[in-house]
Design an enzyme around this catalytic site. Sequence first.
Site, short mmCIF file in Angstrom:
data_model
loop_
_atom_site.label_atom_id
_atom_site.label_comp_id
_atom_site.label_asym_id
_atom_site.label_seq_id
_atom_site.Cartn_x
_atom_site.Cartn_y
_atom_site.Cartn_z
N HIS A 112 0.84 -1.21 0.00
CA HIS A 112 0.00 0.00 0.00
C HIS A 112 0.87 1.26 0.00
CE1 HIS A 112 -3.69 2.33 1.22
NE2 HIS A 112 -2.75 3.15 1.65
N GLU A 113 1.79 1.32 0.95
CA GLU A 113 2.63 2.52 1.04
C GLU A 113 3.55 2.64 -0.18
OE1 GLU A 113 1.80 4.71 3.03
OE2 GLU A 113 0.54 3.44 4.30
N HIS A 142 1.70 4.39 -2.91
CA HIS A 142 1.79 5.85 -2.77
C HIS A 142 3.13 6.35 -3.29
CE1 HIS A 142 -1.87 6.85 -0.67
NE2 HIS A 142 -1.60 6.10 0.39
N HIS A 157 3.34 6.48 -7.03
CA HIS A 157 2.57 7.63 -7.53
C HIS A 157 3.43 8.89 -7.48
CE1 HIS A 157 -1.67 9.71 -7.47
NE2 HIS A 157 -1.10 9.75 -8.65
#
Length: 709
Positions: free
Chosen positions: A482-483, A486, A489
Amino acid sequence: MSNISDNPLLQPAAANALPPFSQVKAEHAQPAMEQLLASNRQRINTLLTSINSGETPVSWDALVTPMEAWDDELSQAWSPISHMNSVVNSDELRDAYNACLPLLSAYSTEMGQNQDLYKAYKKLADSTEFATLSTEQKTAIEHALRDFRLAGIALEGDKKSRYGEIKQRLSELTSKFGENVMDATQAWSKTITDKTELAGLPDSALALAQQQAQAKEKDGYLFTLDFPSYFPILTYCENRELRHEMYKAYLTRASDLYSESGGDNKFDNAAVMNEILALRHELSNLLDFSNYAEYSVASKMAEEPQQVIDFLEDLASKAVPQAKQEFSELSAYAKETFGFDKLEPWDVSYCAEQLRQHRYSISQELIRPYLPIDTVLKGMFETVQKLYGINIEEQSQFDSYHDDVRFFHIEKDGQLIAKFYFDLYARDKKRGGAWMDECRVRRTLEDGSLQIPVAYLVCNFSPAVDGKPALLTHDELTTLFHEFGHGLHHMLTQIKTAAVSGINGVAWDAVELPSQFMENWCWEKEALAFISGHYETGEPLPDDLLEKMLAAKNFQSAMMMVRQLEFSLFDFRMHKEYQPELSASEKTNYIKSIVDDVRSQVAVVPIVEYNRFQNSFSHIFAGGYAAGYYSYKWAEVLSADAFSRFEDEGIFNTATGQSFLTEILQKGGSEEPAVLFERFRGRAPTTDALLRHCGISSTSASATKTGAA
């Protein structure tokens, strides 16, 4: 004031230089901020005088290029202070950080309400040059004009000064809220010397507790409220009294009831929360919004507050009936197996884990040996290499702030395109949770070269114990992915304008799309073949364990969904329904009354009277999710729908990966998220994939669209 010569935060940095962590001390922070803010004010004033007198024709290069450079210079000086305050906190660093907050808040308010600066941007937007600018440049200008309005550019006199006071006070209060949570969490501990009291606890949790006790020169096992210590007790420990004791301590952190659990009530966040709410409401009213929820969605994908409420309540209508059924099954199992006449909240995780093992013969602890950190990282990097054609290499030489930290380079087509820090393990003086933050943003430098993006990636996993490498649970694996989503992105953006580069300028309710999207590979056999590998033998996760894990994937998924909906509805309604004319006693009870009402609609687990989870809800009281926690669910719809294209075309389909890279990850905030999503998916998003992934059936699910359409 420090001289430039002895303050590392004021040293002229070479292009693409990294933070000088080893040189930075708390005493450097305030002098650096004061000097840079004074310098920025002077430079901006000179620039605007020249533009508005007509001496310098307004243009992108004349206005935005220098403004971006000065903002970045300030950001690069503040970045190590802000980051270290979260990950290696100390009294001196905290004081220095808090001393700088009012300075930065005042500067931000001043720039947001600078009429000459606003006029210069407006003049650029109205100029003939505007039509010749790139999409990202146009979006940056449009966002700047919107942000001027949201910063009170139209305010005058007392209202203008009051806005500045509110912003400064809110920065102080949100910082204080986070400090209270951190201090309350670290102030509680429990030492147990009789191992029989810890029956059921996995060896990994026992080893960590023993290691923590030894570090404090204590005998036995030391437990804290840090998640790697707290979670195993609630999930595996047979000792019901101990589960209750730790549950109560965790749920009363930073509240008026903490002393009942052996904590200290001096960390109570109640007054802080009430003042934050009142000031947010007043701020939104100053800007002609009816409430803070209305102000919040002004810069998000959602068009108006009712759309958010409708979205959450629609999901609740589909999830609550199944969640009630799941809880009923769990209660029946707890009564039959453990003789619990009433399933208490501190029993839920334990009984759920026992039922999961009974039903599927699977547990997080069975999977943990197959997820040693180095194998996982190598597998995660291979995943993104297959998807996006990037290569990631660890670096041994770099300036750091802690021995735990690791550092990596990302290359594509032989070119260095990004760098990132990984800070993976829980420790004293480190904020809980997991997050990504930007260290450097991708942008064009004044000499035409590129500044490479750099990210901080932070988790709080259990460190290596007993001579074994750090071993992750599957839940921790999804957190890591998940991190990293980020981070991708931020780091894979092709945008060169700082304001819309990476995660900048992305609507908050779309910013979780790339992160939640990455989690999907944690459940795919083809990916787990190289993400996993037993720490002793290297054997990947066996098929039978994977099949059991997949079978158990949606175990109590509706209960988990309604918990997230509870948080989201509470946050949004609390900000939407706030009334300043409430009496003092009503204001004191307002937050709890909203929590209670939301729970009466969506919660299925019984709530104890002492539950004060809101007092440590840092996402909304100390983070960026105020009236925006719904963003997790909103973006989950987008991410599930986006991944369904990979399900159709192949999870490592190069063309599909390239499409996601070019249409989503590389575009940053340069275009509206709904436009980017439809370009990738070929249509507007629906909730179908999310409900299917969660195993939640609904006859009305098909054709239900998010407001993102």
